[in-house]
Scaffold this active site. Structure first.
Site, mmCIF file in Angstrom:
data_model
loop_
_atom_site.group_PDB
_atom_site.id
_atom_site.type_symbol
_atom_site.label_atom_id
_atom_site.label_comp_id
_atom_site.label_asym_id
_atom_site.label_seq_id
_atom_site.Cartn_x
_atom_site.Cartn_y
_atom_site.Cartn_z
ATOM 1 N N HIS A 155 -0.810 -13.187 -0.074
ATOM 2 C CA HIS A 155 -2.055 -13.511 0.632
ATOM 3 C C HIS A 155 -2.005 -14.869 1.333
ATOM 4 C CE1 HIS A 155 -4.739 -10.367 -1.639
ATOM 5 N NE2 HIS A 155 -3.894 -9.815 -0.785
ATOM 6 N N THR A 156 -0.833 -15.498 1.331
ATOM 7 C CA THR A 156 -0.628 -16.671 2.191
ATOM 8 C C THR A 156 -0.601 -16.240 3.654
ATOM 9 O OG1 THR A 156 0.825 -18.555 2.677
ATOM 10 C CG2 THR A 156 1.908 -16.530 2.042
ATOM 11 N N THR B 23 -3.218 -21.441 6.837
ATOM 12 C CA THR B 23 -1.997 -21.237 7.625
ATOM 13 C C THR B 23 -1.625 -19.748 7.597
ATOM 14 O OG1 THR B 23 -0.661 -21.744 5.645
ATOM 15 C CG2 THR B 23 -1.100 -23.572 7.166
ATOM 16 N N HIS C 173 0.817 -1.218 0.000
ATOM 17 C CA HIS C 173 0.000 0.000 0.000
ATOM 18 C C HIS C 173 0.849 1.265 0.000
ATOM 19 C CE1 HIS C 173 -4.250 -1.644 0.864
ATOM 20 N NE2 HIS C 173 -3.523 -2.569 0.298
ATOM 21 N N GLY D 226 4.702 5.400 -5.403
ATOM 22 C CA GLY D 226 5.955 4.650 -5.267
ATOM 23 C C GLY D 226 6.335 4.410 -3.810
ATOM 24 N N SER E 36 4.771 7.467 1.831
ATOM 25 C CA SER E 36 3.675 8.459 1.836
ATOM 26 C C SER E 36 2.511 7.986 2.712
ATOM 27 C CB SER E 36 3.188 8.739 0.406
ATOM 28 O OG SER E 36 2.781 7.548 -0.231
ATOM 29 N N ASP F 237 3.836 -19.941 3.107
ATOM 30 C CA ASP F 237 4.010 -21.184 2.358
ATOM 31 C C ASP F 237 3.216 -21.102 1.050
ATOM 32 O OD1 ASP F 237 1.391 -21.308 3.218
ATOM 33 O OD2 ASP F 237 1.717 -22.944 4.632
HETATM 34 C C1 HEM Z 1 -4.612 -6.708 -6.944
HETATM 35 C C2 HEM Z 1 -3.891 -6.763 -5.891
HETATM 36 C C3 HEM Z 1 -4.399 -6.902 -4.483
HETATM 37 C C4 HEM Z 1 -5.664 -6.779 -3.965
HETATM 38 C C5 HEM Z 1 -6.950 -6.466 -4.707
HETATM 39 C C6 HEM Z 1 -5.564 -7.007 -2.546
HETATM 40 C C7 HEM Z 1 -6.632 -6.935 -1.668
HETATM 41 C C8 HEM Z 1 -6.565 -7.203 -0.306
HETATM 42 C C9 HEM Z 1 -7.682 -7.127 0.597
HETATM 43 C C10 HEM Z 1 -9.097 -6.719 0.231
HETATM 44 C C11 HEM Z 1 -7.227 -7.490 1.827
HETATM 45 C C12 HEM Z 1 -8.043 -7.619 3.115
HETATM 46 C C13 HEM Z 1 -8.101 -6.364 3.936
HETATM 47 C C14 HEM Z 1 -9.033 -6.619 5.100
HETATM 48 O O1 HEM Z 1 -10.231 -6.864 4.836
HETATM 49 O O2 HEM Z 1 -8.587 -6.611 6.257
HETATM 50 C C15 HEM Z 1 -5.829 -7.798 1.685
HETATM 51 C C16 HEM Z 1 -5.031 -8.241 2.711
HETATM 52 C C17 HEM Z 1 -3.685 -8.462 2.592
HETATM 53 N N1 HEM Z 1 -2.916 -8.199 1.463
HETATM 54 FE FE1 HEM Z 1 -3.603 -7.796 -0.382
HETATM 55 N N2 HEM Z 1 -4.273 -7.270 -2.221
HETATM 56 C C18 HEM Z 1 -3.530 -7.210 -3.372
HETATM 57 C C19 HEM Z 1 -2.164 -7.374 -3.476
HETATM 58 C C20 HEM Z 1 -1.330 -7.567 -2.413
HETATM 59 C C21 HEM Z 1 0.105 -7.543 -2.483
HETATM 60 C C22 HEM Z 1 0.920 -7.275 -3.751
HETATM 61 C C23 HEM Z 1 0.564 -7.789 -1.231
HETATM 62 C C24 HEM Z 1 1.977 -7.829 -0.723
HETATM 63 C C25 HEM Z 1 3.048 -8.003 -1.426
HETATM 64 C C26 HEM Z 1 -0.582 -7.996 -0.385
HETATM 65 C C27 HEM Z 1 -0.525 -8.348 0.940
HETATM 66 C C28 HEM Z 1 -1.627 -8.522 1.764
HETATM 67 C C29 HEM Z 1 -1.545 -9.061 3.116
HETATM 68 C C30 HEM Z 1 -0.305 -9.614 3.789
HETATM 69 C C31 HEM Z 1 -2.844 -9.016 3.644
HETATM 70 C C32 HEM Z 1 -3.281 -9.414 5.061
HETATM 71 C C33 HEM Z 1 -3.175 -8.173 5.938
HETATM 72 C C34 HEM Z 1 -3.496 -8.399 7.412
HETATM 73 O O3 HEM Z 1 -3.680 -9.541 7.829
HETATM 74 O O4 HEM Z 1 -3.556 -7.394 8.119
HETATM 75 N N3 HEM Z 1 -1.714 -7.832 -1.125
HETATM 76 N N4 HEM Z 1 -5.445 -7.599 0.381
#
Ligand code: HEM
Ligand SMILES: *[C@@H]1O[C@H](CO)[C@@H](O)[C@H](O)[C@H]1NC(C)=O
Length: 321
Positions: A192-193, A244, A65, A71, A75, A249
């Site tokens: 998202h693992t 997990t 984010h 970039g 920010s 993983d």
């Molecule tokens: C098209 C790309 C992406 C979309 C649409 C997306 C969307 C989301 C959404 C909706 C959540 C859940 C937020 C919540 O309800 O609490 C989430 C969580 C998360 N995203 Fe993504 N994401 C994307 C790409 C990425 C990328 C590139 C990364 C890291 C390199 C990432 C890492 C994470 C992580 C680790 C979580 C869990 C956060 C937590 O447990 O607090 N995501 N993402």
């Protein structure tokens, strides 16, 4: 051992690629200005991870984010001040983004040792990198030397942070613009693992799915139990991204193949003919996922890095100097 040869070549190539950037980053950027920077970051993080097992997921999302808006320039850490600017945290898309205050804590430890040297943008990148390896994922070498922005933009956060129901085309374009291949784009979503999602971001899929949505029947039933109303009554309930959620993983890809992807875009990766074969390969071969994720991570964390002329090293992460 088997992987050290290709990894070395990979880092040399990436070094070259990063060197071609306008901003001068390098793998030993703080060698003279703050030689213990990485150790200090690691020491602070261990303390944070031990009291909160969900912190690594938060740091990994924070990096995305940050880098996705203007970039990798920290920010996202700027607070609103005066009437000049509004924090990116006000964006709906930054819902449930956590651990900004932990970055400030790490920054204070670094300021005590070497004042004015280590940027907040580098701290976010290092924290995300450590989060992956701490959770059992690959150890990734990243170049340092990012500078912090003097500005932030709520409008850009709204415009550039993707919706969970983004199309596969939009998804591929997002990461292609960061120099990622098709494989790397699929791999980076393997982040998202780790972690969780809130009902807010999945109720649409649960109660008003598109006809093409092939979510596993029992998975949908389970999720409906956790998220029983079409509009969440409160924002505290969350469900794991995979089974997990604190281990880095390839389980995420295994579950995508079973129709158990949490967000629309996760699920789409297992139905689009371009991405499905890659999902299968990552589900079958964890070390292939790790290698591809590592090169994708270096690209994500090198997005539009500011040069010293256009950025600064903030003294405090929440406000420009
Ligand atoms: C098209 C790309 C992406 C979309 C649409 C997306 C969307 C989301 C959404 C909706 C959540 C859940 C937020 C919540 O309800 O609490 C989430 C969580 C998360 N995203 Fe993504 N994401 C994307 C790409 C990425 C990328 C590139 C990364 C890291 C390199 C990432 C890492 C994470 C992580 C680790 C979580 C869990 C956060 C937590 O447990 O607090 N995501 N993402
Ligand atoms: C949950 O959070 C979203 C996004 O910030 C907000 O629009 C919604 O009103 C909140 N819902 C409740 C019940 O607090």
């Amino acid at each position: 051992m088997r992987n050290s040869g290709p990894m070395l070549i990979l880092s040399l190539l990436l070094g070259f690629w990063v060197g071609a950037n306008e901003a001068q980053m390098s793998y030993d950027y703080y060698k003279t200005s703050c030689p213990n920077a990485e150790e200090i970051v690691q020491r602070e993080l261990i303390g944070i991870f031990l009291v909160d097992a969900t912190a690594p997921a938060a740091f990994l999302r924070l990096l995305f984010h940050d880098c996705q808006v203007q970039g990798c320039d920290a920010s996202i850490l700027l607070d609103a001040y005066g009437s000049r600017t509004e924090s990116e945290m006000k964006s709906y898309r930054n819902f449930a983004v956590r651990k900004r205050e932990a970055v400030e804590q790490i920054k204070s430890a670094l300021e005590a040792e070497c004042p004015g040297q280590v940027s907040c943008a580098d701290i976010i990148a290092m924290a995300a990198r450590e989060s992956v390896s701490f959770s059992g994922g690959p150890r990734i070498g990243i170049p340092l030397g990012r500078k912090d922005s003097r500005t932030c933009s709520l409008q850009r956060a709204d415009a550039y942070l993707p919706s969970p129901s983004i199309s596969v085309d939009g998804f591929l374009q997002t990461f292609n613009s960061k120099g990622m291949s098709l494989e790397e784009s699929v791999a980076i979503l393997g982040a998202h693992t780790l972690g969780v999602g809130h009902c807010l971001n999945i109720v649409k899929r649960l109660y008003d799915p598109s006809p093409a949505d092939r979510m596993d029947y029992t998975f949908r039933a389970q999720l409906r139990l956790s998220c029983p109303t079409t509009v969440p009554l409160e924002n505290v309930t969350f469900v794991s991204n995979d089974i997990t959620p604190v281990i880095f993983d390839n389980q995420y890809f295994v579950e995508l193949l079973m129709g158990r992807g949490l967000f629309q875009i996760d699920a789409s990766l297992a139905s689009d003919p371009r991405t499905l074969p890659i999902v299968r390969n990552f589900a079958a071969d964890q070390s292939y996922f790790y290698r591809t994720f590592s090169s994708a991570f270096v690209k994500l964390s090198s997005t539009n890095v500011l040069s010293s002329a256009r950025g600064e090293v903030r003294r405090q992460c929440s406000r420009a100097n």
